[in-house]
Design a protein around this motif. Structure first.
Motif, PDB file in Angstrom:
ATOM      1  N   ALA A 199      -2.564  -8.889 -16.815  1.00 10.05           N
ATOM      2  CA  ALA A 199      -2.977 -10.211 -16.349  1.00 10.05           C
ATOM      3  C   ALA A 199      -2.079 -10.699 -15.211  1.00 10.05           C
ATOM      4  O   ALA A 199      -2.561 -11.264 -14.212  1.00 10.05           O
ATOM      5  N   LEU A 200      -0.745 -10.471 -15.338  1.00 16.20           N
ATOM      6  CA  LEU A 200       0.178 -10.857 -14.270  1.00 16.20           C
ATOM      7  C   LEU A 200      -0.141 -10.120 -12.969  1.00 16.20           C
ATOM      8  O   LEU A 200      -0.119 -10.709 -11.882  1.00 16.20           O
ATOM      9  N   ALA A 201      -0.439  -8.819 -13.107  1.00 16.10           N
ATOM     10  CA  ALA A 201      -0.743  -8.012 -11.918  1.00 16.10           C
ATOM     11  C   ALA A 201      -2.025  -8.507 -11.241  1.00 16.10           C
ATOM     12  O   ALA A 201      -2.088  -8.630 -10.007  1.00 16.10           O
ATOM     13  N   ILE A 202      -3.066  -8.800 -12.034  1.00 16.38           N
ATOM     14  CA  ILE A 202      -4.329  -9.281 -11.469  1.00 16.38           C
ATOM     15  C   ILE A 202      -4.132 -10.644 -10.820  1.00 16.38           C
ATOM     16  O   ILE A 202      -4.660 -10.919  -9.722  1.00 16.38           O
ATOM     17  N   TRP A 203      -3.348 -11.508 -11.467  1.00  9.68           N
ATOM     18  CA  TRP A 203      -3.091 -12.845 -10.915  1.00  9.68           C
ATOM     19  C   TRP A 203      -2.359 -12.740  -9.575  1.00  9.68           C
ATOM     20  O   TRP A 203      -2.717 -13.409  -8.604  1.00  9.68           O
ATOM     21  N   MET A 204      -1.342 -11.878  -9.519  1.00 10.62           N
ATOM     22  CA  MET A 204      -0.595 -11.712  -8.274  1.00 10.62           C
ATOM     23  C   MET A 204      -1.477 -11.102  -7.184  1.00 10.62           C
ATOM     24  O   MET A 204      -1.385 -11.470  -6.003  1.00 10.62           O
ATOM     25  N   LEU A 205      -2.344 -10.177  -7.582  1.00 11.10           N
ATOM     26  CA  LEU A 205      -3.249  -9.558  -6.625  1.00 11.10           C
ATOM     27  C   LEU A 205      -4.183 -10.609  -6.024  1.00 11.10           C
ATOM     28  O   LEU A 205      -4.432 -10.620  -4.808  1.00 11.10           O
ATOM     29  N   ALA A 206      -4.677 -11.515  -6.873  1.00  6.65           N
ATOM     30  CA  ALA A 206      -5.538 -12.597  -6.391  1.00  6.65           C
ATOM     31  C   ALA A 206      -4.765 -13.526  -5.460  1.00  6.65           C
ATOM     32  O   ALA A 206      -5.290 -13.969  -4.423  1.00  6.65           O
ATOM     33  N   GLU A 207      -3.513 -13.837  -5.819  1.00  5.02           N
ATOM     34  CA  GLU A 207      -2.683 -14.714  -4.982  1.00  5.02           C
ATOM     35  C   GLU A 207      -2.459 -14.104  -3.599  1.00  5.02           C
ATOM     36  O   GLU A 207      -2.316 -14.814  -2.608  1.00  5.02           O
ATOM     37  N   ALA A 208      -2.426 -12.763  -3.537  1.00  3.92           N
ATOM     38  CA  ALA A 208      -2.182 -12.073  -2.271  1.00  3.92           C
ATOM     39  C   ALA A 208      -3.483 -11.751  -1.537  1.00  3.92           C
ATOM     40  O   ALA A 208      -3.463 -11.009  -0.546  1.00  3.92           O
ATOM     41  N   GLY A 209      -4.617 -12.300  -2.020  1.00  6.71           N
ATOM     42  CA  GLY A 209      -5.893 -12.040  -1.360  1.00  6.71           C
ATOM     43  C   GLY A 209      -6.368 -10.624  -1.558  1.00  6.71           C
ATOM     44  O   GLY A 209      -7.042 -10.050  -0.695  1.00  6.71           O
TER      45      GLY A 209
END
Length: 490
Positions: A199-209
């Motif tokens: 979940a952290l990885a997906i959230w960070m990926l979304a934050e980075a576009g």
């Protein structure tokens, strides 16, 4: 196993046997492939491992180079842990008793105390690190607690003491119920950890576009790159130098060798590649956002803008740290102390003593002292490689897996493991020689280029030294310990 210390079979010595050190009966063993997988699901995703892997990214290893380093290390670890795990499955004995095979019934105290000494200090340090996460969560929910975090009592704030002692008590309670409770906790924590970090990885990926940086500026190339890839792989293996040594503490309860292989495969190579993908995503996404390299997933958690999500993520990291601490740093010293005083200590009492030591050493002060971490704990850690080499060569090459399990608990002067007054001088000398060489590789400035490979050198030195010194002419008897074995469950 229960805490009754004095019930022992007539053929065994009370100085060597109690119900917690006894071999485990084959019937009723409960550590399945899933149990072993969840050990690694928790430990691989520890905060320390993330900090290490992100550090490799920061040093200049790009995404695929980092994955290559982890993959090489994982393949070696899969082999080493499987060989070590098979020993526990065959004999059913914990590491201090396993060490009697090579070092003698009394000499086994040497490797057990070295392994336990490293673990007991790290138990305190890891509990302290988990308490930091808990402090962040508590202050986020109750900002009025902030003043309690601004004073210092023996190096720790009032809130720091409260959170440390609270987590200390939780771990003591879990361990007091023995290995079966640890198995259940690891099984509970494993899925939580995997879901949290995904979940952290997906959230960070979304934050980075949904884009990441695969490498930092000044990334390594050519021969230098490959040197750092193999150096990173070697350090990754060294991190697990503790586990490859005492993995039998867990696999003595394994249902079969097949369970060990399957648990290790999904927990080591497969899980480590997932771990590597998450590291590359977290570090690469943050670098793509603002050119900053995080130090740990805890940095990302602390930056979560939603308080509820921050608290949930913090609790997951605490669950993880406890899981890692139990398996990596609590079991080994508990068995080591039980082995030292089997007539007076059982698993529960030894666990409490281990925990008390981990508290009174004020581990936050150790953690903040580079000299202690590097030279004391690093020095003890450098001896784990030689111990592994000695024990593996003795079991797999010299004895060819023949173990007289009942004799591991007898003080008979004609017993297979009495050697010379309970010590095997050949193993002790092999440890002195290989340990000295390993310490030189680890700390001598002139050999600094080889320092990353210190564990490998130590294991190799230990294996060669014992292979040359060992007595190959004595008969080796293979006998199981079912007659003196006990059920693995409490």
């Amino acid at each position: 196993m229960t805490g009754t210390v004095h019930e022992i079979p007539e053929s065994t010595s009370p100085r060597l046997y109690n119900r917690d050190l006894a071999p485990s009966k084959r019937a009723g063993r409960s550590w399945t492939a899933y149990s072993i997988f969840t050990l690694w699901a928790n430990d691989v995703h520890s905060l320390g491992n993330y900090a290490f892997a992100i550090g490799l990214f920061a040093l200049g290893l790009g995404g695929w180079q980092l994955l290559a380093a982890l993959a090489i290390g994982a393949l070696f670890l899969f082999l080493l842990l499987t060989l070590s795990g098979f020993m526990g499955e065959k004999t059913g004995v914990p590491f201090p008793v396993m060490s009697r095979i090579s070092f003698g019934i009394y000499g086994a105290q040497i490797p057990a105390l070295i392994r336990g000494g490293v673990a007991i200090a790290w138990f305190g340090v890891q509990t302290f690190l988990a308490s930091l996460v808990l402090r962040v969560a508590l202050i986020a929910v109750f900002p009025g607690l902030q003043p309690l975090d601004e004073n210092s009592i023996l190096g720790l704030s009032t809130l720091g003491w409260i959170t440390f002692v609270a987590l200390w008590i939780v771990q003591v309670i879990i361990v007091s119920y023995g290995m079966e409770m640890i198995r259940k906790y690891e099984a509970f924590a494993g899925p939580i950890i995997l879901v949290t970090f995904l979940a952290l990885a997906i959230w960070m990926l979304a934050e980075a576009g949904f884009t990441i940086s695969w490498e930092t500026e000044g990334a390594f190339t050519g021969a230098e790159m490959w040197g750092h890839i193999f150096g990173g792989a070697a350090l990754w293996i060294a991190i697990y130098g503790t586990f490859v040594l005492n993995f039998c503490d867990f696999t003595r309860g394994a249902t079969s060798k097949r369970a060990i292989v399957r648990g290790n495969f999904w927990g080591i190579p497969a899980n480590m590649l997932l771990f590597g993908a998450i590291v590359v995503t977290l570090a690469g996404a943050q670098y793509a956002i603002d050119g900053r390299i995080i130090e740990s997933p805890a940095d990302i958690v602390a930056a979560i803008p939603n308080t509820a999500l921050l608290v949930l993520a913090s609790l997951a990291l605490i669950v993880l740290t406890i899981a890692v601490n139990l398996m990596a740093n609590f079991v080994a010293p508990t068995y080591a102390l039980t082995n030292l005083f089997p007539r007076h200590l059982n698993f529960r009492r030894a666990a409490l003593i281990s925990a008390v030591i981990g508290l009174v050493i004020l581990p936050w002060n150790l953690y903040n002292s580079p000299v202690v971490i590097v030279y004391f704990l690093g020095g003890l850690g450098a001896l784990l490689g030689p111990l592994f080499g000695i024990i593996m060569v003795d079991y797999w090459i010299i004895r060819k897996q023949k173990v007289n399990v009942p004799d591991l608990y007898r003080e008979n002067a004609t017993g297979d493991y009495f050697y010379r007054r309970g010590f095997n001088p050949r193993a002790v000398w092999a440890l002195v020689i290989s340990g000295g060489l390993a310490l030189l590789v680890a700390f001598l400035p002139a050999l600094s280029a080889l320092a990353d490979f210190a564990w490998f050198f130590g294991a190799g030195f230990g294996a060669i030294a014992y292979f040359l010194l060992a007595d190959r002419h004595r008969p080796f008897v293979d006998a199981d310990g079912e007659d003196i074995a006990v059920a693995v469950k409490h």
